[in-house]
Design a protein around this motif. Structure first.
Motif, PDB file in Angstrom:
ATOM      1  N   LEU A 167       0.848  -1.176   0.000  1.00  0.00           N
ATOM      2  CA  LEU A 167       0.000   0.000   0.000  1.00  0.00           C
ATOM      3  C   LEU A 167       0.890   1.235   0.000  1.00  0.00           C
ATOM      4  CD1 LEU A 167      -3.043   0.720   0.253  1.00  0.00           C
ATOM      5  CD2 LEU A 167      -2.666   0.983   2.689  1.00  0.00           C
ATOM      6  N   PRO A 168       0.768   2.133  -0.956  1.00  0.00           N
ATOM      7  CA  PRO A 168       1.654   3.297  -1.028  1.00  0.00           C
ATOM      8  C   PRO A 168       1.442   4.247   0.142  1.00  0.00           C
ATOM      9  CG  PRO A 168      -0.158   3.531  -2.574  1.00  0.00           C
ATOM     10  CD  PRO A 168      -0.235   2.136  -2.032  1.00  0.00           C
ATOM     11  N   ILE A 169       2.532   4.869   0.573  1.00  0.00           N
ATOM     12  CA  ILE A 169       2.452   5.855   1.644  1.00  0.00           C
ATOM     13  C   ILE A 169       2.076   7.185   1.003  1.00  0.00           C
ATOM     14  CG2 ILE A 169       3.733   6.992   3.482  1.00  0.00           C
ATOM     15  CD1 ILE A 169       5.607   4.583   3.471  1.00  0.00           C
ATOM     16  N   GLU A 170       0.862   7.626   1.264  1.00  0.00           N
ATOM     17  CA  GLU A 170       0.376   8.851   0.665  1.00  0.00           C
ATOM     18  C   GLU A 170      -0.173   9.758   1.752  1.00  0.00           C
ATOM     19  OE1 GLU A 170      -2.578   7.614  -2.100  1.00  0.00           O
ATOM     20  OE2 GLU A 170      -1.184   6.556  -3.405  1.00  0.00           O
ATOM     21  N   THR A 171      -0.381  11.004   1.404  1.00  0.00           N
ATOM     22  CA  THR A 171      -0.910  11.954   2.379  1.00  0.00           C
ATOM     23  C   THR A 171      -2.338  11.603   2.776  1.00  0.00           C
ATOM     24  OG1 THR A 171      -1.564  13.400   0.543  1.00  0.00           O
ATOM     25  CG2 THR A 171       0.556  13.832   1.588  1.00  0.00           C
ATOM     26  N   ASP A 172      -2.994  10.769   1.982  1.00  0.00           N
ATOM     27  CA  ASP A 172      -4.360  10.359   2.300  1.00  0.00           C
ATOM     28  C   ASP A 172      -4.400   9.424   3.499  1.00  0.00           C
ATOM     29  OD1 ASP A 172      -5.406  11.839   0.294  1.00  0.00           O
ATOM     30  OD2 ASP A 172      -5.598  10.187  -1.125  1.00  0.00           O
ATOM     31  N   PHE A 173      -3.263   8.878   3.890  1.00  0.00           N
ATOM     32  CA  PHE A 173      -3.215   7.938   5.002  1.00  0.00           C
ATOM     33  C   PHE A 173      -2.531   8.554   6.213  1.00  0.00           C
ATOM     34  CE2 PHE A 173      -3.579   5.234   1.249  1.00  0.00           C
ATOM     35  CZ  PHE A 173      -4.639   4.422   1.628  1.00  0.00           C
ATOM     36  N   ARG A 174      -3.217   8.481   7.336  1.00  0.00           N
ATOM     37  CA  ARG A 174      -2.627   8.954   8.588  1.00  0.00           C
ATOM     38  C   ARG A 174      -1.515   8.027   9.047  1.00  0.00           C
ATOM     39  NH1 ARG A 174      -7.973   9.918  12.395  1.00  0.00           N
ATOM     40  NH2 ARG A 174      -8.966  11.566  11.179  1.00  0.00           N
ATOM     41  N   SER A 175      -1.688   6.754   8.784  1.00  0.00           N
ATOM     42  CA  SER A 175      -0.779   5.750   9.309  1.00  0.00           C
ATOM     43  C   SER A 175      -0.745   4.548   8.386  1.00  0.00           C
ATOM     44  CB  SER A 175      -1.262   5.322  10.706  1.00  0.00           C
ATOM     45  OG  SER A 175      -0.550   4.215  11.197  1.00  0.00           O
ATOM     46  N   VAL A 176       0.451   3.987   8.192  1.00  0.00           N
ATOM     47  CA  VAL A 176       0.620   2.772   7.404  1.00  0.00           C
ATOM     48  C   VAL A 176       1.634   1.894   8.115  1.00  0.00           C
ATOM     49  CG1 VAL A 176       1.271   1.777   5.190  1.00  0.00           C
ATOM     50  CG2 VAL A 176       0.225   4.040   5.255  1.00  0.00           C
ATOM     51  N   SER A 177       1.346   0.608   8.266  1.00  0.00           N
ATOM     52  CA  SER A 177       2.275  -0.305   8.926  1.00  0.00           C
ATOM     53  C   SER A 177       2.338  -1.627   8.175  1.00  0.00           C
ATOM     54  CB  SER A 177       1.824  -0.562  10.376  1.00  0.00           C
ATOM     55  OG  SER A 177       2.688  -1.468  11.027  1.00  0.00           O
ATOM     56  N   TYR A 178       3.560  -2.142   8.008  1.00  0.00           N
ATOM     57  CA  TYR A 178       3.777  -3.415   7.325  1.00  0.00           C
ATOM     58  C   TYR A 178       4.468  -4.396   8.267  1.00  0.00           C
ATOM     59  CZ  TYR A 178       3.606  -0.192   3.311  1.00  0.00           C
ATOM     60  OH  TYR A 178       3.268   0.772   2.411  1.00  0.00           O
ATOM     61  N   SER A 179       4.137  -5.660   8.159  1.00  0.00           N
ATOM     62  CA  SER A 179       4.867  -6.713   8.859  1.00  0.00           C
ATOM     63  C   SER A 179       5.242  -7.762   7.832  1.00  0.00           C
ATOM     64  CB  SER A 179       4.010  -7.343   9.967  1.00  0.00           C
ATOM     65  OG  SER A 179       4.704  -8.407  10.588  1.00  0.00           O
ATOM     66  N   ALA A 180       6.477  -7.678   7.360  1.00  0.00           N
ATOM     67  CA  ALA A 180       6.920  -8.591   6.312  1.00  0.00           C
ATOM     68  C   ALA A 180       6.925 -10.036   6.789  1.00  0.00           C
ATOM     69  CB  ALA A 180       8.320  -8.184   5.845  1.00  0.00           C
ATOM     70  N   GLY A 181       7.296 -10.242   8.056  1.00  0.00           N
ATOM     71  CA  GLY A 181       7.382 -11.598   8.580  1.00  0.00           C
ATOM     72  C   GLY A 181       6.063 -12.335   8.548  1.00  0.00           C
ATOM     73  N   SER A 182       4.998 -11.671   8.994  1.00  0.00           N
ATOM     74  CA  SER A 182       3.684 -12.309   9.049  1.00  0.00           C
ATOM     75  C   SER A 182       2.857 -12.067   7.795  1.00  0.00           C
ATOM     76  CB  SER A 182       2.914 -11.805  10.274  1.00  0.00           C
ATOM     77  OG  SER A 182       2.820 -10.387  10.256  1.00  0.00           O
ATOM     78  N   GLY A 183       3.340 -11.214   6.911  1.00  0.00           N
ATOM     79  CA  GLY A 183       2.686 -11.013   5.622  1.00  0.00           C
ATOM     80  C   GLY A 183       1.386 -10.245   5.662  1.00  0.00           C
ATOM     81  N   ASN A 232      -3.897   5.524  14.632  1.00  0.00           N
ATOM     82  CA  ASN A 232      -2.742   4.819  14.085  1.00  0.00           C
ATOM     83  C   ASN A 232      -2.980   3.315  14.062  1.00  0.00           C
ATOM     84  OD1 ASN A 232      -0.744   6.866  13.495  1.00  0.00           O
ATOM     85  ND2 ASN A 232      -0.556   7.183  15.696  1.00  0.00           N
ATOM     86  N   ALA A 233      -2.285   2.642  13.153  1.00  0.00           N
ATOM     87  CA  ALA A 233      -2.347   1.180  13.047  1.00  0.00           C
ATOM     88  C   ALA A 233      -0.936   0.616  13.162  1.00  0.00           C
ATOM     89  CB  ALA A 233      -2.969   0.773  11.713  1.00  0.00           C
ATOM     90  N   TYR A 234      -0.825  -0.566  13.748  1.00  0.00           N
ATOM     91  CA  TYR A 234       0.481  -1.189  13.972  1.00  0.00           C
ATOM     92  C   TYR A 234       0.382  -2.677  13.662  1.00  0.00           C
ATOM     93  CZ  TYR A 234       0.570   3.031  16.895  1.00  0.00           C
ATOM     94  OH  TYR A 234       0.446   4.317  17.359  1.00  0.00           O
ATOM     95  N   THR A 235       1.458  -3.244  13.105  1.00  0.00           N
ATOM     96  CA  THR A 235       1.479  -4.667  12.784  1.00  0.00           C
ATOM     97  C   THR A 235       2.766  -5.306  13.294  1.00  0.00           C
ATOM     98  OG1 THR A 235       2.459  -4.220  10.617  1.00  0.00           O
ATOM     99  CG2 THR A 235       0.056  -4.391  10.723  1.00  0.00           C
ATOM    100  N   GLY A 236       2.711  -6.614  13.544  1.00  0.00           N
ATOM    101  CA  GLY A 236       3.895  -7.332  13.991  1.00  0.00           C
ATOM    102  C   GLY A 236       3.714  -8.819  13.786  1.00  0.00           C
ATOM    103  N   GLY A 237       4.773  -9.574  14.083  1.00  0.00           N
ATOM    104  CA  GLY A 237       4.693 -11.019  13.973  1.00  0.00           C
ATOM    105  C   GLY A 237       5.844 -11.623  13.194  1.00  0.00           C
ATOM    106  N   THR A 238       5.756 -12.930  13.006  1.00  0.00           N
ATOM    107  CA  THR A 238       6.738 -13.693  12.243  1.00  0.00           C
ATOM    108  C   THR A 238       5.973 -14.611  11.298  1.00  0.00           C
ATOM    109  OG1 THR A 238       6.793 -15.585  13.759  1.00  0.00           O
ATOM    110  CG2 THR A 238       8.218 -13.705  14.297  1.00  0.00           C
ATOM    111  N   LYS A 239       6.683 -15.500  10.620  1.00  0.00           N
ATOM    112  CA  LYS A 239       5.993 -16.442   9.734  1.00  0.00           C
ATOM    113  C   LYS A 239       5.111 -17.412  10.505  1.00  0.00           C
ATOM    114  CE  LYS A 239       9.948 -19.630   9.502  1.00  0.00           C
ATOM    115  NZ  LYS A 239       9.301 -20.762  10.184  1.00  0.00           N
TER     116      LYS A 239
END
Length: 250
Positions: free
Chosen positions: A7-23, A74-81
């Motif tokens: 998801l692109p980081i744009e001014t339309d979003f207050r918050s963006v979070s990625y967790s590559a490990g958990s996908g 705000n949104a937050y993500t975490g984890g592993t595979k």
């Protein structure tokens, strides 16, 4: 949006979070609506998208709104595979969480009870829908409120306006910053991290937790941090800068 696209980081979003490990990923739009989506085939294996269901394999996914939580900040993500959890913080300071809860990383248990009596509906060790975290609210005093949240591999850390840090979940590697390195813990105050006025944000990755100053430099760390600190908390620092908690990324 196709599977695996970011998801692109744009001014339309207050918050963006990625967790590559958990996908999986989560974002908040300008209207305070949270959206979650998968970035990999197991991006909702533990219900971390908070849609009331889980799926071992996702073949196609698009961002979908989280209907049960309103006015999200705000949104937050975490984890592993092998795990994955998500947190949403509302403008009123209420924390909502979903996903894997094997190590109590959602913090839904009583701080006084610890792991005793901790159960999951239907015998599952995860929550498919977002649940309000009342435990952290009971620990804060006066007008103290949550400033930042960090999700590690199997633990969660919260920074408050009083410069207190509360941690919960898996702690065997010392990542919670509390005495005794508990195997698993309900929310409790971390004396190691709390009380430093220079702390502006908190980061967590795998079995490591760290506080950072306004320049994005690590102040203190706890847990298995050597490798991840060398690699850097790039995603955490980017999100902290995007939220204007720090001035720059290092």
């Amino acid at each position: 949006m196709k599977l695996g696209q970011a998801l692109p980081i744009e001014t339309d979003f207050r918050s963006v979070s990625y967790s590559a490990g958990s996908g999986h990923a989560a974002a908040v739009n300008k209207d305070g609506i949270a959206l979650t989506f998968s970035m990999g085939s197991k991006g909702n294996r533990f219900g971390q998208l908070g849609r009331g269901k889980d799926a071992k394999h996702v073949t196609l996914d698009v961002p979908q709104a989280v209907s049960c939580v309103e006015d999200v900040k705000n949104a937050y993500t975490g984890g592993t595979k092998d795990s994955g959890h998500t947190a949403l913080l509302t403008q009123e300071g209420v924390l909502w969480m979903a996903g894997c809860d094997r190590w109590q990383q959602l913090g839904l248990g009583s701080p006084g009870a610890g792991a005793a009596g901790y159960t999951w509906s239907g015998g599952k060790i995860w929550r498919r829908s977002f649940k309000k975290n009342s435990a952290i609210a009971s620990l804060m005093t006066g007008d103290e409120h949550i400033v930042d949240v960090a999700l590690g591999g199997d633990h969660t850390a919260v920074l408050t306006s009083s410069k207190n840090v509360y941690c919960w979940g898996r702690g065997g590697q010392g990542q919670l910053g509390v005495a005794g390195n508990p195997f698993v813990s309900a929310p409790m105050k971390s004396n190691k991290f709390s009380g430093d006025p220079a702390v502006k944000a908190i980061c967590a990755l795998r079995d490591c937790t760290a506080t950072v100053n306004e320049d994005g430099n690590v102040i203190k760390s706890a847990g298995k941090c050597e490798k991840v600190l060398v690699e850097g908390f790039k995603e955490c620092l980017r999100a902290a800068k995007h939220s204007k908690l720090i001035c720059q990324e290092n």
